[in-house]
Design a protein around this motif. Structure first.
Motif, PDB file in Angstrom:
ATOM      1  N   CYS A 185       0.844  -1.189   0.000  1.00 41.63           N
ATOM      2  CA  CYS A 185       0.000   0.000   0.000  1.00 41.63           C
ATOM      3  C   CYS A 185       0.881   1.242   0.000  1.00 41.63           C
ATOM      4  O   CYS A 185       1.877   1.302   0.727  1.00 41.63           O
ATOM      5  N   PRO A 231      -6.813   6.885   2.759  1.00 34.74           N
ATOM      6  CA  PRO A 231      -5.838   7.982   2.750  1.00 34.74           C
ATOM      7  C   PRO A 231      -4.710   7.893   1.712  1.00 34.74           C
ATOM      8  O   PRO A 231      -4.019   8.875   1.498  1.00 34.74           O
ATOM      9  N   CYS A 242      -7.245  -1.866   1.303  1.00 33.83           N
ATOM     10  CA  CYS A 242      -6.171  -2.118   2.263  1.00 33.83           C
ATOM     11  C   CYS A 242      -6.767  -2.385   3.654  1.00 33.83           C
ATOM     12  O   CYS A 242      -7.660  -1.667   4.109  1.00 33.83           O
ATOM     13  N   CYS A 246      -5.360  -1.990   6.480  1.00 35.59           N
ATOM     14  CA  CYS A 246      -4.886  -1.120   7.569  1.00 35.59           C
ATOM     15  C   CYS A 246      -5.752   0.115   7.781  1.00 35.59           C
ATOM     16  O   CYS A 246      -6.235   0.347   8.878  1.00 35.59           O
ATOM     17  N   HIS A 247      -5.927   0.926   6.736  1.00 38.02           N
ATOM     18  CA  HIS A 247      -6.696   2.169   6.920  1.00 38.02           C
ATOM     19  C   HIS A 247      -7.742   2.363   5.840  1.00 38.02           C
ATOM     20  O   HIS A 247      -8.258   3.465   5.669  1.00 38.02           O
ATOM     21  N   GLY A 248      -8.009   1.343   5.053  1.00 41.08           N
ATOM     22  CA  GLY A 248      -9.144   1.394   4.137  1.00 41.08           C
ATOM     23  C   GLY A 248      -8.924   2.042   2.782  1.00 41.08           C
ATOM     24  O   GLY A 248      -9.880   2.277   2.052  1.00 41.08           O
ATOM     25  N   SER A 249      -7.677   2.323   2.408  1.00 41.08           N
ATOM     26  CA  SER A 249      -7.469   2.852   1.059  1.00 41.08           C
ATOM     27  C   SER A 249      -7.934   1.818   0.036  1.00 41.08           C
ATOM     28  O   SER A 249      -7.722   0.619   0.223  1.00 41.08           O
ATOM     29  N   HIS A 255       0.159   4.029   1.182  1.00 41.17           N
ATOM     30  CA  HIS A 255      -0.061   4.856   2.357  1.00 41.17           C
ATOM     31  C   HIS A 255       1.043   4.591   3.380  1.00 41.17           C
ATOM     32  O   HIS A 255       1.958   5.384   3.529  1.00 41.17           O
ATOM     33  N   GLU A 256       0.974   3.447   4.052  1.00 41.85           N
ATOM     34  CA  GLU A 256       2.021   3.151   5.031  1.00 41.85           C
ATOM     35  C   GLU A 256       2.615   1.770   4.845  1.00 41.85           C
ATOM     36  O   GLU A 256       3.197   1.209   5.772  1.00 41.85           O
ATOM     37  N   GLY A 257       2.429   1.217   3.664  1.00 34.39           N
ATOM     38  CA  GLY A 257       3.155   0.005   3.315  1.00 34.39           C
ATOM     39  C   GLY A 257       2.549  -1.314   3.757  1.00 34.39           C
ATOM     40  O   GLY A 257       3.210  -2.350   3.679  1.00 34.39           O
ATOM     41  N   CYS A 258       1.316  -1.327   4.211  1.00 28.95           N
ATOM     42  CA  CYS A 258       0.695  -2.608   4.551  1.00 28.95           C
ATOM     43  C   CYS A 258       0.554  -3.462   3.297  1.00 28.95           C
ATOM     44  O   CYS A 258       0.524  -2.943   2.181  1.00 28.95           O
TER      45      CYS A 258
HETATM   46  S1  FES Z   1      -1.323   1.359   4.874  1.00 28.57           S
HETATM   47 FE1  FES Z   1      -2.919   0.991   3.459  1.00 28.57          FE
HETATM   48  S2  FES Z   1      -4.398   2.447   3.970  1.00 28.57           S
HETATM   49 FE2  FES Z   1      -2.810   2.846   5.372  1.00 28.57          FE
END
Ligand code: FES
Length: 111
Positions: free
Chosen positions: A44, A83, A65, A67-70, A46-49
């Motif tokens: 991802c 995000p 994703c 983690c935070h729903g992107s 965003h933060e790499g999940c």
């Molecule tokens: S790491 Fe994927 S939405 Fe934050």
């Protein structure tokens, strides 16, 4: 020209799901949606999940994703919901005699 490499049998990626594969070129997630295959970067933006730990939204043709729903468009890799703001790369993928094969070089050539 980059060549297709075999990554898995179709049975390893059931309909409506996605799986991540560790390849020499990096991690790539393969999604199987309504008899179509999609390959995109597994990280991802965003933060790499790992997107392969997220879910496919079959009605929107996106991967979401965990983690935070992107949400990323399966065809283009573009984020359709934040995000995350940057796209993930997509890769050419095909099915040959029950085997999933992909070119581990981003489709747009933009690494
Ligand atoms: S790491 Fe994927 S939405 Fe934050």
């Amino acid at each position: 020209m980059a060549e297709y490499i075999r990554v898995a049998s179709l049975a390893e990626v059931p309909e409506g799901e996605l799986r991540g594969f560790e390849l020499p070129a990096g991690r790539i997630a393969v999604a199987h949606v309504e008899n179509e295959l999609f390959a995109l970067g597994d990280e991802c933006t965003h933060e790499g999940c790992l997107l392969s730990e997220g879910e496919v939204d079959e009605s929107a043709d996106t991967v979401v994703c965990a983690c935070h729903g992107s949400a990323f468009d399966l065809r283009t890799g573009e984020p359709v919901e934040g995000p995350a703001q940057d796209p993930v790369p997509t890769f050419p993928v095909r099915l040959i005699e029950g085997w999933i094969e992909l070119v581990p070089v981003p489709a747009g050539g933009d690494a």
